[in-house]
Design an enzyme around this catalytic site. Structure first.
Site, mmCIF file in Angstrom:
data_model
loop_
_atom_site.group_PDB
_atom_site.id
_atom_site.type_symbol
_atom_site.label_atom_id
_atom_site.label_comp_id
_atom_site.label_asym_id
_atom_site.label_seq_id
_atom_site.Cartn_x
_atom_site.Cartn_y
_atom_site.Cartn_z
ATOM 1 N N SER A 1 0.814 -1.236 -0.023
ATOM 2 C CA SER A 1 0.013 0.046 -0.135
ATOM 3 C C SER A 1 0.877 1.300 0.080
ATOM 4 O O SER A 1 1.433 1.625 -0.892
ATOM 5 C CB SER A 1 -0.864 -0.015 1.232
ATOM 6 O OG SER A 1 -1.952 0.990 1.029
ATOM 7 N N ASP B 1 -3.033 6.338 -2.887
ATOM 8 C CA ASP B 1 -1.831 6.108 -2.446
ATOM 9 C C ASP B 1 -1.348 4.918 -3.286
ATOM 10 O O ASP B 1 -1.963 4.703 -4.435
ATOM 11 C CB ASP B 1 -2.239 5.265 -0.959
ATOM 12 C CG ASP B 1 -3.136 4.264 -0.901
ATOM 13 O OD1 ASP B 1 -3.498 3.976 -2.047
ATOM 14 O OD2 ASP B 1 -2.948 3.558 0.174
ATOM 15 N N ASP C 1 -6.081 2.274 -2.752
ATOM 16 C CA ASP C 1 -7.432 2.143 -1.978
ATOM 17 C C ASP C 1 -7.705 3.413 -1.018
ATOM 18 O O ASP C 1 -8.581 3.338 -0.332
ATOM 19 C CB ASP C 1 -7.300 0.791 -1.183
ATOM 20 C CG ASP C 1 -6.181 0.905 0.046
ATOM 21 O OD1 ASP C 1 -5.265 1.990 -0.230
ATOM 22 O OD2 ASP C 1 -5.959 -0.161 0.384
ATOM 23 N N GLU D 1 -11.568 6.456 7.063
ATOM 24 C CA GLU D 1 -10.606 6.466 8.112
ATOM 25 C C GLU D 1 -10.413 8.151 7.633
ATOM 26 O O GLU D 1 -10.125 8.529 6.191
ATOM 27 C CB GLU D 1 -9.426 5.657 7.901
ATOM 28 C CG GLU D 1 -9.645 4.476 8.485
ATOM 29 C CD GLU D 1 -8.518 3.554 8.499
ATOM 30 O OE1 GLU D 1 -8.252 2.949 9.384
ATOM 31 O OE2 GLU D 1 -7.787 3.283 7.349
ATOM 32 N N GLY E 1 -0.276 -0.934 14.030
ATOM 33 C CA GLY E 1 -0.665 -2.166 13.763
ATOM 34 C C GLY E 1 0.115 -2.780 12.158
ATOM 35 O O GLY E 1 0.202 -3.860 11.947
ATOM 36 N N THR E 2 0.636 -1.986 11.700
ATOM 37 C CA THR E 2 1.392 -1.887 10.541
ATOM 38 C C THR E 2 2.908 -1.665 10.844
ATOM 39 O O THR E 2 3.587 -1.948 9.747
ATOM 40 C CB THR E 2 0.743 -1.341 9.248
ATOM 41 O OG1 THR E 2 1.055 0.233 9.685
ATOM 42 C CG2 THR E 2 -0.647 -1.575 9.029
HETATM 43 P P1 NG1 Z 1 -1.456 1.560 11.880
HETATM 44 O O1 NG1 Z 1 -0.231 1.388 11.409
HETATM 45 O O2 NG1 Z 1 -2.170 0.551 12.835
HETATM 46 O O3 NG1 Z 1 -1.776 3.026 12.629
HETATM 47 C C1 NG1 Z 1 -2.187 2.518 9.340
HETATM 48 C C2 NG1 Z 1 -3.270 3.629 9.352
HETATM 49 C C3 NG1 Z 1 -4.734 2.774 9.242
HETATM 50 C C4 NG1 Z 1 -5.023 1.836 8.303
HETATM 51 C C5 NG1 Z 1 -3.702 0.800 8.101
HETATM 52 C C6 NG1 Z 1 -3.685 -0.081 7.091
HETATM 53 C C7 NG1 Z 1 -3.201 5.799 10.316
HETATM 54 C C8 NG1 Z 1 -3.142 6.542 11.408
HETATM 55 N N1 NG1 Z 1 -3.087 4.203 10.680
HETATM 56 O O4 NG1 Z 1 -2.528 1.582 10.583
HETATM 57 O O5 NG1 Z 1 -5.516 4.044 9.156
HETATM 58 O O6 NG1 Z 1 -4.882 2.454 6.883
HETATM 59 O O7 NG1 Z 1 -2.452 1.370 8.113
HETATM 60 O O8 NG1 Z 1 -3.277 0.416 5.953
HETATM 61 O O9 NG1 Z 1 -3.218 6.288 9.333
#
Ligand code: NG1
Length: 529
Positions: free
Chosen positions: A64, A276, A280, A370, A500-501
């Site tokens: 992404s 992006d 998406d 989001e 989480g990423t």
């Molecule tokens: P994390 O890394 O958990 O903050 C980010 C984005 C999410 C979502 C995911 C998946 C922010 C603050 N966080 O998650 O909204 O899009 O990546 O791509 O933008």
């Protein structure tokens, strides 16, 4: 399962010793060179999932908005949704199993998830434009092949296109045709029908500059352009012919830095947007006559769509339940506007599209976005049936026209997942139908100044949160410190959560003026590091 073949193929995709990864919010994501074994094993898992649910499963190779050197993979469930949470754990187990445990891990998954190994399996594969993606998707194919699954490789597609294909396939074409032409035809037909109903004319209304983040969006928009009505004039920038993917451009860069992408020449008051890397997400923006940059993020997109849908629902006179779903990152002004002015209920859920999607399914019309521009609208089956019926049979002209618009919106929106191409067409249609300029859209409410930072800590898992991630429960004392800081500023709000990423902790704060934000987001104090 042919264990010899499994052993042989698995040895071609060895797992680096000691490496453990986790299936997170967006599947697996890390440096591309660490992912070969994960891809092979996700090929295996897709076959098991497909057998378990007797449907086609999708696999998308993409990271992404992450840098070009990264890559990732996520599985797509039968209706185009994210992989069911109960299988995320299986994905993690399979990715982390040592070579000699692989077969046993598969057997255990089959037992736990009641997979009938004799069933057929079908998998759709897609990939983004990263240099590493082609080879990695070959590794996915090896995994599918070794367990005897059938596959269709769509090659280069946007992530939402793959979600769409999977949904079309599993609904026997009810959602559309599982081909790129099918996708382009469905969206462009709905868009053309919608803007036919608009009274506004003039080139500038439908002229849009698009920053494609040097990613797949450029390729797919070029393919789609012949399907667009002639009034829709788009100019593509950062199309991947020169620059690096997501580097100094793209929706994430623009949102985080709150400045224009490199490589897009912006004239005062021109409407621009950024996708992006896997198309998406979408963010709009413009520069005013004084040179000031204005960001129109996911919250404002959700607001524009909600205003439009609410008006149409009122016109058709149905009591359909509509709600907006946001995350903690939604600007406080947007939540206030939606609840207090527009009188639409707003729900806050944990970060990650799967949480938003899930919540939005509770309503007849569930709008979710989001703040970073990832979102869509879901219509319940009952709402969709009612709207299509009214569009055909309603005697009252005004009501019927409104129902037709809603029907076209249903067809234009990719309900499987946030889709930059589809969202862009939805926004362009609404702006045309409501004769709104980008400035008028921006003026619906004023964002509270905000900052989003990320910091590296020794172990981000020491932070645990509650209340849709808006409050920290551990480490002890952290939330009290944040509360004490927040109390000092007007209209302020702040929170800290582990990403989480990425291996980082994210800090978000908003308040009534930018200076107060700068004061409040003293990372050391806020994070207690
Ligand atoms: P994390 O890394 O958990 O903050 C980010 C984005 C999410 C979502 C995911 C998946 C922010 C603050 N966080 O998650 O909204 O899009 O990546 O791509 O933008």
């Amino acid at each position: 399962m042919d264990s010899e073949a499994l052993k042989k193929y698995s040895s071609l995709h060895p797992k680096p010793a000691g490496l453990t990864l986790q299936y997170g919010t967006a599947g697996f994501r890390t440096k591309a060179e660490q992912l070969d074994h994960v891809m092979f094993r996700m090929g295996l898992l897709a076959v098991l999932r497909s057998k378990a649910v007797a449907s086609t499963i999708g696999i998308m190779v993409t990271a992404s908005h992450n840098p070009e050197e990264d890559n990732g993979v996520k599985l797509v469930d039968p209706l185009g949704e994210m992989l069911h949470p109960s299988w995320e754990e299986y994905a993690t187990q399979l990715a982390n199993a040592e070579e000699n445990e692989l077969q046993q891990t598969i057997t255990v998954i089959c037992q736990k998830a009641a997979v009938n190994q004799h069933k057929d399996a079908s998998v759709f594969i897609g990939r983004d434009t990263r240099p590493s993606s082609e080879k990695l998707s070959q590794s996915v194919i090896d995994g599918i092949f070794v367990l005897g699954g059938q596959y269709h490789d769509y090659g280069l597609v946007t992530t939402p296109q793959l979600h769409y294909m999977v949904c079309c396939q599993n609904t026997q074409g009810q959602y559309g045709k599982a081909t790129l032409e099918g996708y382009y035809e469905k969206l462009s037909k709905a868009f053309t029908e919608l803007i036919k109903q608009s009274s506004s004319s003039g080139e500038s209304q439908k002229h849009l500059k698009i920053d494609c983040a040097n990613g797949i969006g450029a390729l797919k928009l070029s393919e789609m352009e012949p399907y667009f009505p002639k009034e829709m004039l788009i100019q593509l920038y950062n199309d991947g012919t020169k620059g690096k993917l997501n580097h100094l451009c793209g929706a994430d860069f623009v949102k985080v830095h709150q400045k224009p992408p490199r490589g897009l020449d912006m004239k005062p008051n021109e409407r621009c947007c950024s996708f992006d890397g896997d198309a998406d997400r979408i963010i709009y923006y413009y520069q005013d006559a004084t040179g000031l940059f204005h960001l129109i993020d996911g919250d404002k997109i959700a607001t524009l769509i909600s205003i439009f849908l609410k008006e149409l629902l009122a016109k058709v006179g149905q009591t359909l339940k509509m709600a907006v779903v946001q995350t903690a990152y939604a600007n406080g002004s947007s939540t206030r506007y939606l609840e207090e002015t527009l009188k639409v209920p707003v729900h806050c859920v944990k970060t990650g599209v799967k949480h938003l999607h899930h919540k939005a399914q509770e309503f007849d019309v569930g709008v979710y976005f989001e703040a970073n521009g990832h979102g869509t609208v879901l219509f319940s089956k009952a709402a969709e049936t009612k709207i299509r019926e009214l569009a055909k049979e309603e005697k009252d002209n005004e009501k019927r026209e409104a129902a037709k618009m809603l029907e076209n919106m249903i067809d234009l929106i990719n309900q499987t997942v946030g889709d930059a191409v589809s969202d862009m067409l939805v926004i362009e249609a609404i702006l045309a139908l409501k004769s709104l300029t980008v400035q008028q859209w921006d003026a619906v409410y004023t964002d509270l100044p905000n900052r989003l930072l990320k910091i590296q800590v020794a172990d981000r898992r020491v932070i645990d949160t509650t209340d849709a991630e808006r409050r920290a429960v551990t480490p002890p004392g952290l939330q009290e410190k944040i509360d004490a800081l927040v109390k000092k500023y007007k209209l302020s709000r702040a929170f800290v959560r582990p990403s989480g990423t990425e291996d980082v902790v994210r800090i978000y704060a908003e308040a009534d003026t930018q200076n107060r934000i700068a004061e409040a987001v003293d990372t050391k104090e806020a994070a207690g590091t």
